[in-house]
Design an enzyme around this catalytic site. Structure first.
Site, PDB file in Angstrom:
ATOM      1  N   GLU A 109      -5.851  -4.717  10.290  1.00 35.73           N
ATOM      2  CA  GLU A 109      -5.039  -3.738  10.493  1.00 35.73           C
ATOM      3  C   GLU A 109      -5.448  -3.035  11.865  1.00 35.73           C
ATOM      4  OE1 GLU A 109      -2.631  -2.608   6.652  1.00 35.73           O
ATOM      5  OE2 GLU A 109      -4.578  -1.113   6.580  1.00 35.73           O
ATOM      6  N   SER A 121       2.827  -1.884  10.409  1.00 36.82           N
ATOM      7  CA  SER A 121       4.382  -1.953  10.813  1.00 36.82           C
ATOM      8  C   SER A 121       5.013  -3.384  10.551  1.00 36.82           C
ATOM      9  CB  SER A 121       4.488  -1.592  12.256  1.00 36.82           C
ATOM     10  OG  SER A 121       4.019  -0.242  12.402  1.00 36.82           O
ATOM     11  N   GLU A 155      -7.122   5.023   7.217  1.00 34.74           N
ATOM     12  CA  GLU A 155      -6.984   6.448   6.722  1.00 34.74           C
ATOM     13  C   GLU A 155      -8.307   6.904   6.029  1.00 34.74           C
ATOM     14  OE1 GLU A 155      -3.220   5.919   4.970  1.00 34.74           O
ATOM     15  OE2 GLU A 155      -2.317   5.346   6.801  1.00 34.74           O
ATOM     16  N   LYS A 193      -0.008   4.287  -0.577  1.00 37.15           N
ATOM     17  CA  LYS A 193      -0.673   5.471   0.065  1.00 37.15           C
ATOM     18  C   LYS A 193      -0.272   6.530  -1.358  1.00 37.15           C
ATOM     19  CE  LYS A 193      -0.141   3.756   4.543  1.00 37.15           C
ATOM     20  NZ  LYS A 193      -0.172   4.021   5.955  1.00 37.15           N
ATOM     21  N   GLY A 208       1.693   2.583  10.724  1.00 38.32           N
ATOM     22  CA  GLY A 208       2.593   3.711  10.565  1.00 38.32           C
ATOM     23  C   GLY A 208       3.489   4.094  11.926  1.00 38.32           C
ATOM     24  N   HIS A 221      -9.732   1.276   4.060  1.00 39.64           N
ATOM     25  CA  HIS A 221      -8.328   1.431   4.765  1.00 39.64           C
ATOM     26  C   HIS A 221      -8.813   2.669   6.030  1.00 39.64           C
ATOM     27  CE1 HIS A 221      -4.421   2.823   5.888  1.00 39.64           C
ATOM     28  NE2 HIS A 221      -4.150   1.750   5.403  1.00 39.64           N
ATOM     29  N   ASN A 248       0.756  -1.110  -0.025  1.00 40.21           N
ATOM     30  CA  ASN A 248      -0.052  -0.077   0.016  1.00 40.21           C
ATOM     31  C   ASN A 248       0.847   1.387  -0.110  1.00 40.21           C
ATOM     32  OD1 ASN A 248      -1.956   1.863   0.372  1.00 40.21           O
ATOM     33  ND2 ASN A 248      -2.266   1.572   2.572  1.00 40.21           N
TER      34      ASN A 248
END
Ligand code: PEP
Length: 254
Positions: free
Chosen positions: A169, A214, A99, A13, A175, A97, A11
């Protein structure tokens, strides 16, 4: 139990323009990742999808978008449909996702329409679910995951489950450098599979569940060797071809 081929998805992003995408793919292929043993998917931004599709052609590497709209067409400025992605030669699409849920208001309701729309266009939906740190510390992880899985897959039949990929996730691990422990990852992925077995034993057994948060070359092998973890959705570490090739190789040997 069905043999689930491991899947590693990158991914990116909002990173990598067209030239950087081609450079990555060429370098990654040059590292000879074991593509016969692990399915590899790269997820570039919309503007680099076509470059990714053409550079990956014939390599076995698949390409996924990071979002799509549920409608086939219409007055939705700034959006793209599943059919448009298919037309580009894209194979899959990341949906939900965290985000997008947190920053762009992606809702379970829209995801319940996006997942079947992706399937209908021949795209593999990679549906992301996961809990926040507060939900985990409040003992709500199981409830949050169950609610997301039920709501987001509300319009998918048991027979279609095998065509879907779910990425677990935990939001606190994305991150942050703080990876879930193998016990936490297995518990959550096992719960997701058990929930889906209630709809179709066969579908739940065949569906791949990825861990994301991560993941790095140093921890990938242990995570993907877990019973209910069939690969990874990798953010930061997937931007570097060597790191991502090392992660893909560890999935093949796990
Ligand atoms: C992600 O964005 O899906 C992700 C897992 O990111 P990272 O690997 O950087 O935690």
């Amino acid at each position: 139990m069905s043999e689930r081929k491991p899947l590693m998805a990158a991914n990116w992003k909002m990173h990598k323009n067209r030239a950087e995408t081609r450079e990555f793919v060429e370098a990654f292929i040059g590292l000879e990742p074991p593509l016969d043993q692990v399915e590899v998917v790269i997820c570039p931004p919309f503007t680099s999808l076509e470059a990714a599709v053409s550079t990956c052609e014939g390599s076995g590497i698949q390409v996924a978008a990071q979002n799509m709209h549920q409608a086939q067409s219409g007055a939705f400025t700034g959006e793209v449909s599943a059919a448009m992605l298919s037309d580009l030669g894209v194979h899959a699409v990341v949906l939900g996702h965290s985000e997008r849920r947190e920053l762009f208001g992606e809702s379970d309701e829209s995801l319940s329409e996006k997942v079947p729309a992706a399937l209908e266009a021949g795209l593999t939906p990679i549906l992301c679910v996961g809990e926040t740190e507060a939900e985990r510390s409040g003992g709500k992880t199981d409830e949050v995951l169950a609610n997301q899985v039920r709501a987001d897959l509300a319009n998918v039949s048991g027979g279609d489950l095998a065509q879907i990929v779910i990425a677990y996730e935990p939001i606190w691990a994305i991150g942050t450098g703080q990876t879930a422990t193998p016990e936490q990852a297995q518990e959550a992925c096992g719960l997701i599979r058990a929930l889906l077995a209630g709809r179709s034993d066969e579908g739940a057994d065949a569906l791949r569940i990825l861990y994301g948060g991560s993941m790095k070359p140093e921890n990938a092998a242990e995570l993907v060797s877990l019973e209910d973890v069939d690969g990874g959705l990798v953010g930061g570490a997937s931007l570097d071809p060597e790191d991502f090739a090392a992660i893909a190789s560890s999935a093949a040997s796990a």
